[in-house]
Write a protein that holds these residues in place. Sequence first.
Motif, mmCIF file in Angstrom:
data_model
loop_
_atom_site.group_PDB
_atom_site.id
_atom_site.type_symbol
_atom_site.label_atom_id
_atom_site.label_comp_id
_atom_site.label_asym_id
_atom_site.label_seq_id
_atom_site.Cartn_x
_atom_site.Cartn_y
_atom_site.Cartn_z
ATOM 1 N N ILE A 307 33.809 22.652 46.812
ATOM 2 C CA ILE A 307 33.293 24.010 47.254
ATOM 3 C C ILE A 307 34.328 24.814 47.977
ATOM 4 N N TYR A 308 34.658 23.904 49.096
ATOM 5 C CA TYR A 308 35.598 24.462 50.271
ATOM 6 C C TYR A 308 36.881 25.077 49.768
ATOM 7 N N MET A 309 37.527 24.209 48.713
ATOM 8 C CA MET A 309 38.606 24.512 47.991
ATOM 9 C C MET A 309 38.720 25.759 47.200
ATOM 10 N N GLY A 310 37.326 26.187 46.939
ATOM 11 C CA GLY A 310 37.308 27.517 45.899
ATOM 12 C C GLY A 310 36.726 27.234 44.615
ATOM 13 N N TYR A 311 36.415 25.994 44.239
ATOM 14 C CA TYR A 311 36.204 25.588 42.766
ATOM 15 C C TYR A 311 34.664 25.888 42.440
ATOM 16 N N ASN A 312 34.633 26.326 41.310
ATOM 17 C CA ASN A 312 33.035 26.568 40.668
ATOM 18 C C ASN A 312 32.684 25.092 40.194
ATOM 19 N N VAL A 313 31.505 24.574 40.783
ATOM 20 C CA VAL A 313 31.443 23.094 40.356
ATOM 21 C C VAL A 313 30.035 23.176 39.658
ATOM 22 N N THR A 314 30.100 22.114 38.530
ATOM 23 C CA THR A 314 28.816 21.805 37.793
ATOM 24 C C THR A 314 28.900 20.397 37.632
ATOM 25 N N VAL A 315 27.546 19.772 37.322
ATOM 26 C CA VAL A 315 27.759 18.340 37.036
ATOM 27 C C VAL A 315 27.922 18.405 35.334
#
Length: 393
Positions: A307-315
Amino acid sequence: MIYREHYIKQVREFYDSDLIKIIVGIRRCGKSVILEQIKEEIEQKTPNIISLNFEDKRILATIPNGDSLIDYVEKNKKDGKNYIFLDEIQQIDNWQDACKTLRLYDNSVFITGSNSKLLSKEFTKELSGRYVSFKIRPFVYKEILEYTKKLEKSSSITDYLVWGGFPKIFEFDTEEAKIRYLNDLDDTIVINDLINRYKIKKEKLFKSFVNYVLRSNSRIMSAKSIHKYIKNKNETCSINTIIKYLSCLEEAYIIENVKRYSLKTKSELAYYSKIYNEDVAFNSIRCADNRYDLTHNLENIVYNELIYMGYNVTVFDNNGKEIDFLAQKDNKKYYVQVAYSVADEKAYSREFGAFANIDNLSQKIIITNDDIDYSTSTIKHIKLKDFLVMENL
């Protein structure tokens, strides 16, 4: 404190905008320090600054509401554009009306708050088109290394897995002091920010719920499964109450609820998600006899770092096989699996097998705490110690 350019650069282009700059995040993550650093940067070009911290009871007693805030600014502002810094603004009544008024009169308004009720539906409606928000988080590992170097101390990856990244924690040398600080912070957030603010009547039930959820980070959960746990503890509540309680934790930035994406249905699975703690310390202080949950904390930390790196994250649900993260940024997809170790043959087969049937057009990554490189021709292994200092995957 370190200079947190990662966040400040996001705010910088809005310095002179008439939009209300809202800096939000969990208590003690460093919002006030960032606000101060922004103020110091602006002070280099103009003295037209008014700064108020509403955690100071003397200020709160003098300026208890929006009308008195407007009066104070009008009496103290200088000619030309003024920069107004309001720390923990949610402490005063009708703050949103005051901010809307102040921005109309050549003022650039910056505010912080520990509670996302700042951005709840009623406030969003009133401030629609008039604000821009920035979320601040506890330290990631790169920031920890920088801060501990400044303190002339050290902090290992294992320390990070146990104690997380609240900035103040690095000032303490003993485990006892760290636990005391984190317990006091936990009490402040759970009791003051949640039980009191939301007027929760069933305190024992709520605390039991909070303990269960924060010990269960990095796990698939649903309101129904939490309700079942509470019911098995011989306590009664409705599923709607569980949903309300989860919302409280999210609004105070204590947890993030990450949706699962299914390859089979090509859509989000609405009823099940993974819960990640804003900081893994919330798990660790609930562990007995120093039996810290390093496995789930490691996955939680990888989430926080992505998240800090700027990625949109889902499982990602790969036809019944869970891949911990689908991380997306700049039109690139990364399938990321996380494990404490894959040295054991069964663990290796399980973790690498999760990528079955995923095409090779997207990068497939596994992150572990192993020192041996387990990369294959199609799957890249990144050692945790290397991942934690990366800027991008």
